[in-house]
Design an enzyme around this catalytic site. Sequence first.
Site, PDB file in Angstrom:
ATOM      1  N   ASP A 328      49.327  43.103  42.754  1.00  0.00           N
ATOM      2  CA  ASP A 328      48.117  43.083  41.914  1.00  0.00           C
ATOM      3  C   ASP A 328      48.036  41.720  41.213  1.00  0.00           C
ATOM      4  OD1 ASP A 328      45.951  44.880  40.816  1.00  0.00           O
ATOM      5  OD2 ASP A 328      46.827  44.060  38.958  1.00  0.00           O
ATOM      6  N   ASN A 336      37.996  36.577  36.021  1.00  0.00           N
ATOM      7  CA  ASN A 336      36.578  36.746  36.393  1.00  0.00           C
ATOM      8  C   ASN A 336      35.668  36.442  35.212  1.00  0.00           C
ATOM      9  OD1 ASN A 336      36.126  37.240  39.048  1.00  0.00           O
ATOM     10  ND2 ASN A 336      36.455  39.459  38.911  1.00  0.00           N
ATOM     11  N   ASP A 345      35.995  35.488  43.522  1.00  0.00           N
ATOM     12  CA  ASP A 345      36.018  35.788  44.968  1.00  0.00           C
ATOM     13  C   ASP A 345      36.822  34.732  45.719  1.00  0.00           C
ATOM     14  OD1 ASP A 345      34.507  37.989  44.533  1.00  0.00           O
ATOM     15  OD2 ASP A 345      32.619  37.173  45.326  1.00  0.00           O
ATOM     16  N   GLU A 372      41.499  43.817  43.189  1.00  0.00           N
ATOM     17  CA  GLU A 372      42.395  42.654  43.215  1.00  0.00           C
ATOM     18  C   GLU A 372      43.803  43.077  43.628  1.00  0.00           C
ATOM     19  OE1 GLU A 372      41.103  44.036  40.502  1.00  0.00           O
ATOM     20  OE2 GLU A 372      42.488  44.000  38.806  1.00  0.00           O
TER      21      GLU A 372
END
Length: 455
Positions: A328, A336, A345, A372
């Site tokens: 993770d 983000n 992305d 993620e």
Amino acid sequence: MIYPNDNSILGRILIVDDCLDNLNFLAEMLKSYGYLTIKAENAEIARIKTESEHPDLILLDIVMPGMDGYEFCKTLKYNPNNSDIPIIFMSALDELFDKIKAFKVGGVDYIPKPFQVEEVVARVENQLALKHQKIQLTQEIERRQHVEEILCESRGLLASVLNSSPDGIAAFKAVRDQTGKIASFRCVVANPRVAQLISQPPNSLVGQRVLKSMIDQLDNTLFEQLVRVVETGETLNQEFYFDIHHTQHWYQITAVKNGEGFAVTIRDVSERKEWEMLLNQTSQNLYQQAISDSLTNIGNRRAFDHYLEQEWHRAKREKLVLSLILADVDYFKDYNDHYGHQAGDECLRQIAQAIHDAVKRPGDFVARYGGEEFAVILPNTDIEGAKLVAELIHSQIHQLQLSHAQSTVCPYITLSLGVSACVPQPEDSFKMLIARADGALYQAKEQGRDRIVEG
Ligand SMILES: [Mg+2]
């Protein structure tokens, strides 16, 4: 001869004579030899009986009251129904008998009176045998004419089928060398389409030898396959890709053993083949789309589920160890929020690529597990091996040095990883392996992130 009711009768003889003694004598005598006899005392009765009894032969007196023998014979021959009946004239020595006239009006023989029994029987037998032969000959001629007509018709039909067929149709005969080995094939028949397929003038192939080297130019296995058709009787049915005069086509070739050679049909299937290849490519693309993650191009969650289940069953069956890594991205929500979704992305894409590069063996499988989260399935790998892979991934991500200003553990993007491994037992489910890796990942987060924990 006509034997309408009784097969034992040698023939039906109509005897015509105005002298009753003669009539009865001949009738009894011929009856005793096995003939069926019909009697008539004059030409008029003879005409009626000819119509009703259909005699095979007529013994005819010349001199009779009313119509004489010559006249009766002439009228009989005019009628096509009776013209084939052989007529033997009977004449007494003292009567004026004109042989020429007798034959002219249609007589075939004559018997002198007084009668010699053997002579009468011999002449009757002779004429009936001749008649019988004539009938047989006529039937044979008719039969042959019929066969010829059928042959002619089928030849025409065959030629029309061959000439109009969109497929190439040909027949070849094997040509053997001195040792008996098939060295080449000679073309026995070929329709215009065959000539067209190999860019040759029509009718140029029949009689030509087709050498192994010529067939090898089309396909180097084809000659041997055709030899096998002739030697074993096995049918060849295969698609070939030929390059003839710089024109590439797919051909469906069907060759069937035919005597000391083979008959072959050649069908251009290029169009169908192109559609097939397009369909295969499309299916392949669709399959790739179905199992790939559109953002990172590695396996998606569906592919992960399918692959893990498959490998789980294999490991269970073969009693092998199976490992799983769940990873993770640390503080990714903050990444983000800080850098924007587009940067997020791009970050995920680079992480996916780095994990993909770190996993080397063909059987290993990398997937995007969630937003993620990433997963790596490592078949036939124990916990130590899996930890080594996890360490490699961990360090590769460090080396990327993707800036992460919001992270509290490192100025760069880092991963937390949970690793689990087991040899599946009959009662176990693969969900257990996931749960253990997930638990370890949770521990890695709890313990401060940017680390690997074994579950
Ligand atoms: Mg008479």
